[in-house]
Design a protein around this motif. Structure first.
Motif, mmCIF file in Angstrom:
data_model
loop_
_atom_site.group_PDB
_atom_site.id
_atom_site.type_symbol
_atom_site.label_atom_id
_atom_site.label_comp_id
_atom_site.label_asym_id
_atom_site.label_seq_id
_atom_site.Cartn_x
_atom_site.Cartn_y
_atom_site.Cartn_z
ATOM 1 N N TYR A 121 3.073 66.561 34.307
ATOM 2 C CA TYR A 121 2.316 66.532 33.056
ATOM 3 C C TYR A 121 2.302 65.144 32.446
ATOM 4 N N ASN A 151 0.741 64.612 21.954
ATOM 5 C CA ASN A 151 0.756 66.000 22.431
ATOM 6 C C ASN A 151 2.046 66.353 23.159
ATOM 7 N N ILE A 152 2.617 65.390 23.885
ATOM 8 C CA ILE A 152 3.848 65.680 24.637
ATOM 9 C C ILE A 152 4.982 66.053 23.685
ATOM 10 N N ILE A 189 4.524 67.741 20.926
ATOM 11 C CA ILE A 189 4.198 69.061 20.386
ATOM 12 C C ILE A 189 4.386 70.146 21.447
ATOM 13 N N GLU A 190 3.921 69.862 22.656
ATOM 14 C CA GLU A 190 3.971 70.864 23.728
ATOM 15 C C GLU A 190 5.324 70.820 24.425
ATOM 16 N N LYS A 191 6.278 71.524 23.829
ATOM 17 C CA LYS A 191 7.668 71.474 24.298
ATOM 18 C C LYS A 191 7.818 71.981 25.738
ATOM 19 N N SER A 192 7.037 72.996 26.117
ATOM 20 C CA SER A 192 7.184 73.539 27.468
ATOM 21 C C SER A 192 6.731 72.522 28.523
ATOM 22 N N LYS A 193 5.650 71.792 28.220
ATOM 23 C CA LYS A 193 5.187 70.773 29.167
ATOM 24 C C LYS A 193 6.179 69.613 29.241
#
Length: 197
Positions: free
Chosen positions: A168, A174-175, A177-181
């Motif tokens: 990813y 965004n990285i 915010i998007e904890k799973s990624k």
């Protein structure tokens, strides 16, 4: 070897192409991480200022993967080189195809500079697309299948004996915010670190 000078000698000088103006021994590099696109401000790129935006997300990912790094010099000393697939800044929300095509000769030549590469990490969809465009010239097919990254993460993909790991994007807000990624990118980086130890 100065990367910028080497690539400009091989491919040519273009005003709007941003290249890594760093001097390194290419034989020390075992892993290449390809990010998506250069920032509009070169100081915010990986080899820009010590507190560059790109490092603010990349360094924590590397640290989370278990490597002790606090600067881009530390990253290089670990045998990891970071670059961008697209060498011209985005003008809109998405990367336009002409920017990608203009950058490909530089990226392809850049990848060839490192004779001891064991792993190439493709950090994001643009990096995957760029790598497929490069490798398709010799293989006549996509090395990276056109499926979601999470489905590819545990596949072992090789190109000319080099492990290719789709993951990813590692830069941008965004990285954060998007904890799973971010967690999956960290796991992928940890797997890369095991290969180059």
């Amino acid at each position: 070897m100065n990367i910028k000078k080497e690539l400009e000698t091989k491919i040519g000088i273009a005003d709007d192409i941003y290249l890594n103006n760093i001097t390194i021994d290419p034989h020390t590099i075992q892993a290449i991480m390809i990010n998506e696109v250069v920032p509009s401000d070169p100081l915010q790129d990986f080899y820009g200022s010590p507190d560059a935006d790109y490092l603010k997300t990349t360094i924590p990912l590397l640290q989370g993967a278990g490597t002790q790094v606090t600067s881009i010099q530390d990253v290089l000393q670990k045998g990891i080189y970071i670059t961008n697939a697209v060498k011209t800044p985005k003008t809109g929300y998405a990367v336009d195809k002409s920017s990608l095509e203009k950058s490909l000769p530089y990226l392809e030549s850049e990848l060839s500079l490192f004779p001891n590469t064991k792993v190439i990490m493709l950090m994001g969809d643009v990096a995957k697309k760029a790598f497929n465009m490069i490798t398709k010239k010799s293989t006549k097919k996509n090395i990276i299948p056109a499926v979601s990254t999470y489905k590819l993460r545990n596949r072992e993909i090789y190109y000319e004996g080099i492990r290719v790991m789709p993951s990813y994007i590692m830069t941008g807000k965004n990285i954060l915010i998007e904890k799973s990624k971010a967690a999956m990118a960290t796991e992928d980086i940890a797997a890369m670190l095991k290969i180059i130890k």
